[in-house]
Design an enzyme around this catalytic site. Structure first.
Site, short mmCIF file in Angstrom:
data_model
loop_
_atom_site.label_atom_id
_atom_site.label_comp_id
_atom_site.label_asym_id
_atom_site.label_seq_id
_atom_site.Cartn_x
_atom_site.Cartn_y
_atom_site.Cartn_z
N GLY B 71 0.83 -1.20 0.00
CA GLY B 71 0.00 0.00 0.00
C GLY B 71 0.86 1.25 0.00
N THR B 72 1.94 1.21 0.78
CA THR B 72 2.85 2.36 0.84
C THR B 72 3.47 2.64 -0.52
OG1 THR B 72 3.33 1.94 3.16
CG2 THR B 72 4.93 3.26 1.96
N SER B 197 -4.49 -1.24 0.06
CA SER B 197 -3.52 -2.14 0.67
C SER B 197 -4.22 -3.42 1.09
CB SER B 197 -2.88 -1.46 1.88
OG SER B 197 -2.04 -2.37 2.57
N ALA B 198 -3.77 -4.56 0.53
CA ALA B 198 -4.50 -5.81 0.74
C ALA B 198 -4.57 -6.24 2.20
CB ALA B 198 -3.87 -6.92 -0.11
N CYS B 323 4.50 8.25 23.04
CA CYS B 323 5.40 7.29 23.66
C CYS B 323 5.35 5.92 22.96
CB CYS B 323 5.07 7.15 25.14
SG CYS B 323 3.31 7.06 25.48
#
Lengths: 78, 378
Positions: B71-72, B197-198, B323
Site C-alpha cells: 500500500g505504501t 492495501s491488501a 510514547c
C-alpha cells in the site's frame, strides 16, 4: 484581567502525560482567575495542554517561548 | 482468556478465502506472467483474473488497476507520479492534515525536490475543512490533491464526493487513499487516482493497489520497468495478488452485513467507555464514521503503559500516543484535530471479532485505566 502567570511549573524533560498530570495536580491550588504556566518541551504538550483545557472547561491562553523553551499558559475560570 | 486482536486497520487477519487462494496460486502461479510458455500463460491467466476481480469490486476497467509491492508503494507512486504527470500545470500538492504517513513522506520528498505543499486542516471530529480544500485546489499551480477516504486513526469519513466536485471544477486530479475503506464500505467516485492495501481487508501483506482512471496524467517516479504497464516495478508476487483479489471480492460481498455487525460493536464501545471510564475522550465523528474503527484517549494515562497492560490481558490495540511511536512524536492526526494524544487507544475490528471479545475488553478496561492512574497518584 492579568495574563501574567501566578505560578510556573517546570516540566522540561518530562514525557507525556507527565506535564498534564503536573498541571492537573497543581490546578486546584491556584485561585479562580489566575494564570498558571507550564514549561514543557515534550511535543505532545502542545496538543495535550489545550485539549485538557477544553475537556476541563478552563481557558487556554496560548503557547509562549521562555528562554527558548516552549511554555503554555492556562487560566483557571472555574 | 482468549486473545482478542483489535488492530485490523494495521493488518487484518488473513481471510480464509485469501488463504485458500494463496495455497492454490503457490502451485499454479509461480512462473513469470510476461513470458511465452505454458506455465507463464497459466500465471498470466491468474493475474488477469485477479485484476478483473479487483476492477469489478472497484467499478473500474481492468487496465486501470495495477498491483504494487505494498500500500505504501502504491501511495508513493500515486503521489509522486501524479505530481510528475502534472508538472506543466504546477508543482503544488494539496493534501489534508490527516493523510497516512505514506502521503506525508511522499509530500516531504516532493517539497525537498523544490515542490510545494498545502495542508488542509480538519475540525475537532477529524473532517477535512471543505472551504479550505476548495480554496487550495482552486489556487494556481495546484498539480494534485490527495484525500484519505476516512481517517485510519479515528474513523471519521471524509467528504470525498464534495472534494472531488471541487477538484473537477478546477481540473485538479484527485487521489483518494482508500486503504482503510476498501472491502468494508463504498468509496465515492469522482477521483482519478486511488490506492489500497491488501492487508487491511484480509489479504496478505505485500500487495498494494494503484488505480489510475483512463486519461489520468501520470509519470512513473521510478526507473523504467515494463511490469504492470509501467506502473509498478519488479516481478509481481502473483500468489499474494491472487489471494488479495479473492479476499477483496469476498470481503466486499460480506461488507454490508459485516459493517452493520461491527458498527454496532463500535457503538457499544463508544457508549460503554464513555460511561465507565472517567476522564476519557472518545474521538472522531460518532455517526459519519467507519464501521470498524473506534478511538479514545484516557486523561493522565501513559499510552505505552496502557498498550502493554492491555496486551498482558490479551488485547492487541494500536495507539497514536507519542510514547508508542519510534519518533516520540504524537499522532499527526490527533494533533491536527486538537484532541488529547496521550493515553490513546485505537480499536479496529474485523470479521473474526466477536461480541464476547468486545465485552471482555469493556469489562476489563475501567480497572486497567484505574490501576495506571493510581500508579501516578491520580
Amino acid at each position: 484581567m492579568s495574563t501574567e502567570p501566578l505560578e510556573t511549573l517546570d516540566c522540561l524533560g518530562q514525557r507525556c502525560p507527565l506535564p498534564v498530570i503536573a498541571l492537573a495536580r497543581r490546578f486546584p491550588s491556584i485561585p479562580v482567575g489566575a494564570v498558571i504556566r507550564v514549561l514543557a518541551d515534550d511535543p505532545a504538550a502542545a496538543v495535550d495542554i489545550p485539549a485538557w483545557c477544553r475537556m476541563r472547561a478552563q481557558q487556554y491562553l496560548g503557547g509562549v517561548s521562555v528562554d527558548g523553551s516552549p511554555a503554555y499558559d492556562v487560566r483557571r475560570v472555574s | 482468556m482468549s486473545a482478542a486482536y483489535f488492530d485490523a486497520a494495521t493488518a487484518a487477519p488473513l481471510h480464509p478465502v485469501a488463504r485458500e487462494a494463496l495455497l492454490a496460486a503457490l502451485d499454479d502461479g509461480w512462473a513469470d506472467p510476461g513470458k511465452l510458455y505454458t506455465q507463464a500463460r497459466r500465471a498470466r491467466r491468474l493475474l488477469d483474473a485477479a485484476r478483473a476481480a479487483v476492477a469489478e469490486v472497484l467499478g473500474v476497467r481492468p487496465d486501470e488497476v495495477a498491483f504494487t509491492a505494498s500500500g505504501t508503494a502504491a501511495v508513493h507512486a500515486a503521489v509522486l507520479g501524479g505530481l510528475a504527470g502534472r508538472r506543466r500545470a504546477g508543482t503544488t500538492l494539496v493534501r489534508s492534515a490527516i493523510e497516512h504517513s505514506a502521503v506525508l513522506h511522499a509530500g516531504q520528498r516532493h517539497v525537498s525536490a523544490g515542490g510545494a505543499e498545502v495542508e488542509v486542516p480538519v475540525d475537532l471530529l477529524g473532517r477535512a475543512d471543505l472551504d479550505a480544500w476548495r480554496a487550495a485546489v482552486a489556487a494556481p499551480g495546484t498539480a494534485l490533491a490527495c484525500l484519505i477516504s476516512a481517517s485510519h486513526e479515528v474513523g471519521t469519513v471524509q467528504p470525498v464526493a464534495e472534494a472531488a466536485a471541487a477538484c473537477a471544477a478546477t481540473g485538479v486530479p484527485l487521489l483518494v487513499d482508500a486503504a482503510v475503506s476498501l472491502g468494508r464500505v463504498p468509496v465515492p467516485g469522482g477521483w482519478q487516482l486511488l490506492t489500497g492495501s491488501a492487508r487491511k481487508w484480509g489479504g496478505p501483506a505485500g500487495v498494494g493497489l494503484l488505480v489510475l482512471r483512463k486519461g489520468t496524467r501520470w509519470v512513473s517516479p521510478y526507473p523504467a520497468d515494463d511490469r504492470e504497464t509501467g506502473r509498478a516495478v519488479g516481478a509481481p508476487d502473483l500468489p499474494a495478488i491472487v489471494a488479495a483479489a479473492a479476499s477483496l471480492h469476498a470481503a466486499h460481498t460480506e461488507s454490508a452485513a459485516e459493517a452493520a455487525r461491527l458498527s454496532a460493536l463500535v457503538e457499544r464501545v463508544r457508549a460503554t467507555v464513555a460511561a465507565t471510564v472517567p476522564d476519557v475522550e472518545i474521538v472522531g465523528d460518532p455517526v459519519d464514521r467507519l464501521p470498524h474503527v473506534v478511538t479514545f484517549s484516557c486523561l493522565y494515562v501513559d499510552g505505552e503503559a496502557l498498550l502493554t497492560a492491555l496486551d498482558r490481558r490479551g488485547f492487541a490495540v494500536s495507539s497514536g500516543s507519542a510514547c508508542t511511536s519510534s519518533t516520540l512524536v504524537p499522532s499527526h492526526v490527533l494533533a491536527a484535530m486538537g484532541v488529547l494524544t496521550h493515553g490513546n487507544v485505537r480499536l479496529s475490528l474485523h470479521r473474526g471479532t466477536t461480541a464476547a471479545q468486545v465485552d471482555r475488553f469493556l469489562a476489563e478496561l475501567p480497572g486497567i485505566v484505574a490501576d495506571l492512574r493510581a500508579e501516578v497518584g491520580l
